[in-house]
Design a protein around this motif. Sequence first.
Motif, short mmCIF file in Angstrom:
data_model
loop_
_atom_site.label_atom_id
_atom_site.label_comp_id
_atom_site.label_asym_id
_atom_site.label_seq_id
_atom_site.Cartn_x
_atom_site.Cartn_y
_atom_site.Cartn_z
N LEU A 34 0.64 -1.28 -0.42
CA LEU A 34 0.13 0.14 -0.03
C LEU A 34 0.79 1.14 0.26
CD1 LEU A 34 -3.04 -1.03 2.21
CD2 LEU A 34 -2.92 -0.32 -0.02
N ALA A 35 2.10 1.45 0.67
CA ALA A 35 2.57 2.52 1.40
C ALA A 35 3.64 1.94 -0.56
CB ALA A 35 4.02 2.55 2.36
N LEU A 36 4.60 1.32 -1.11
CA LEU A 36 4.56 1.64 -2.77
C LEU A 36 3.22 1.82 -3.17
CD1 LEU A 36 6.54 -1.62 -2.56
CD2 LEU A 36 7.51 1.03 -2.60
N LEU A 37 2.23 1.83 -3.19
CA LEU A 37 1.33 1.86 -4.52
C LEU A 37 0.71 3.65 -4.25
CD1 LEU A 37 -0.83 1.23 -6.31
CD2 LEU A 37 -2.24 0.84 -4.29
N VAL A 38 0.55 4.13 -3.27
CA VAL A 38 0.37 5.35 -2.53
C VAL A 38 1.28 6.84 -3.45
CG1 VAL A 38 0.23 7.16 -1.25
CG2 VAL A 38 -1.50 5.09 -0.92
N SER A 39 3.05 5.61 -2.84
CA SER A 39 3.84 6.75 -3.14
C SER A 39 4.32 6.77 -4.04
CB SER A 39 5.35 6.01 -2.31
OG SER A 39 5.92 4.96 -2.49
N GLY A 78 7.54 10.62 -1.84
CA GLY A 78 7.28 9.64 -2.81
C GLY A 78 8.18 9.35 -2.56
N ARG A 79 9.49 9.46 -3.21
CA ARG A 79 10.42 8.42 -3.57
C ARG A 79 11.25 7.64 -1.92
NH1 ARG A 79 13.64 9.21 -7.72
NH2 ARG A 79 15.61 8.90 -6.38
N ASN A 80 11.06 9.00 -0.34
CA ASN A 80 12.19 8.57 -0.07
C ASN A 80 10.66 7.28 1.39
OD1 ASN A 80 13.96 9.68 0.85
ND2 ASN A 80 12.86 11.38 1.85
N LEU A 81 9.33 7.44 1.12
CA LEU A 81 8.35 6.55 1.19
C LEU A 81 8.48 5.02 0.05
CD1 LEU A 81 6.25 5.21 3.39
CD2 LEU A 81 4.48 6.96 2.15
N HIS A 82 8.58 5.65 -1.00
CA HIS A 82 8.47 4.25 -1.86
C HIS A 82 9.87 3.36 -1.58
CE1 HIS A 82 6.58 3.10 -5.62
NE2 HIS A 82 8.03 2.59 -6.04
#
Lengths: 254, 246
Positions: A34-39, A78-82
């Motif tokens: 989910l985190a990858l999707l959002v980010s 976005g990139r940090n979370l991704h």
Amino acid sequence: MRRAPPAEAPDPSLVHRHAAWVRLTHWLNAAAFLALLVSGVAILLALPRLFWGETGANGAPAALDLPLPVNLEQTGWGRNLHFLAAWVLVLNGIVYGIVAFVGGHFARDLVPDRDQLAPRHLAREIADHVRLRPARGREALRYNALQKFAYLAVLFGLFPLMVLTGLTMSPGVTAAYPELFTLFGGRQSARTLHFLTACLLVAFLVVHVAQVFVGGAGNLMRSMITGRFRVPGDDSRVPSRVPSRIPAAEPPDA
Amino acid sequence: MRDLSRRRLLAGSGTLLGAGLLGGCEAPALSRLATPYDWSNGLTFAVQRWLQRHQPLVREFGPEAISAVFPTINTTDPDHSDYRRSKALGFTDWRLPVGGLVERPGAFSLADLRAMPARAQITLHACEQGWSAIAKWTGVPLAHLLATVGLKPEARFIVVRSVDGWWDSYDLFDALHPQTILAYGMNDAPLPVAHGAPVRLRVERQLGYKSLKYLSAIEAVDRVDGLGQGRGSMVAELGFPWYAGI
């Protein structure tokens, strides 16, 4: 562990459906995904256009213009979370893969059983899926064949493809492994495939969650959280003239 | 394409490259592990350094691969009086001071850099925004310039400053890499203003934001935690990792 209730059991019984490590890796993976999707969407908004080959940019012809607003302000977080979530997904996936192979989960639970591959069985599974009829009784204690195909495709197809196309966008990784560019036809091709594979994973997620509701959301969610699963009564074996309500109304230890 | 002095420098400084790998803990990517992002970005840095332990070169393309479209972002024409004057003079008065932990600090003109051994490379520029483009860059390897001024043994990082206030730092692992060049030419022409004239940096194994434009100063230092907010670069203060290998 995955003992089916006695055939004569008047009451659907609670069984231990999912091992603790399966439940833990499942939810870690779900959170990471989910985190990858959002980010991933946040990153995509900087350039919601897809290209084929090595290069692509605003002003260059795109293979696909996505109907998304351009937003350059979401790239940093976005990139940090991704990449944080990507590490969780990859490390969790490695742990899952090792335990699944060594512990037999893979061979026992994910490889389709011989009887499941019989054309008649497959045809019935497809018919059951079309009618949104969940498995009952013993069948509910193993994954059905279509489910296994989907899980195997995600585990050995989509997730590896996702990671590899992601790494192809890394100038650091491709400095060491330029073969990745050859594999996917260039950096922008890898970016496009990364997006398309993400769409397939989202499609899987939608069906996966829909199946949870079809099969009984409370029961299936509990089995993936606490491990306890109430086996749905196998009404296919109960003659239709026997009122199914009678045995169910008796106390469990009758 | 490969000048001997640089090869000698690289061959003779296995200790420096070793410091790049083993002494990586001083790098901003690993020296400050306060948030989960610091940990994941640090892990990325450590793993990529291991993947690059043999100092691979990035791919280089033939001239037919050069992109017709090469975007420019952020500053495209610095609004700075010194820069404007310099630009009007064709950058003939431009000087690049190189100092810090070096034996022979100096200031180099564009002509000085052009007189040094040149390296030309046609490489893929990847921006964190998602776009990528290919161009030919011509310039002097940073390793050669640092050999010219004589890097002191205690130097660990190279701080690069831009006329628009941007600054960043690089450990020697990247600073001494053969494809890390100070580019004054793009696609066989002088570097255009929009792309960082008169001289920009090329750090090919990282994303575009590490390839600073409009260079104004170079300094060798032993540590970078005293600069700015101590994160090793200006972009790191804006939420972008110091190490941009992915």
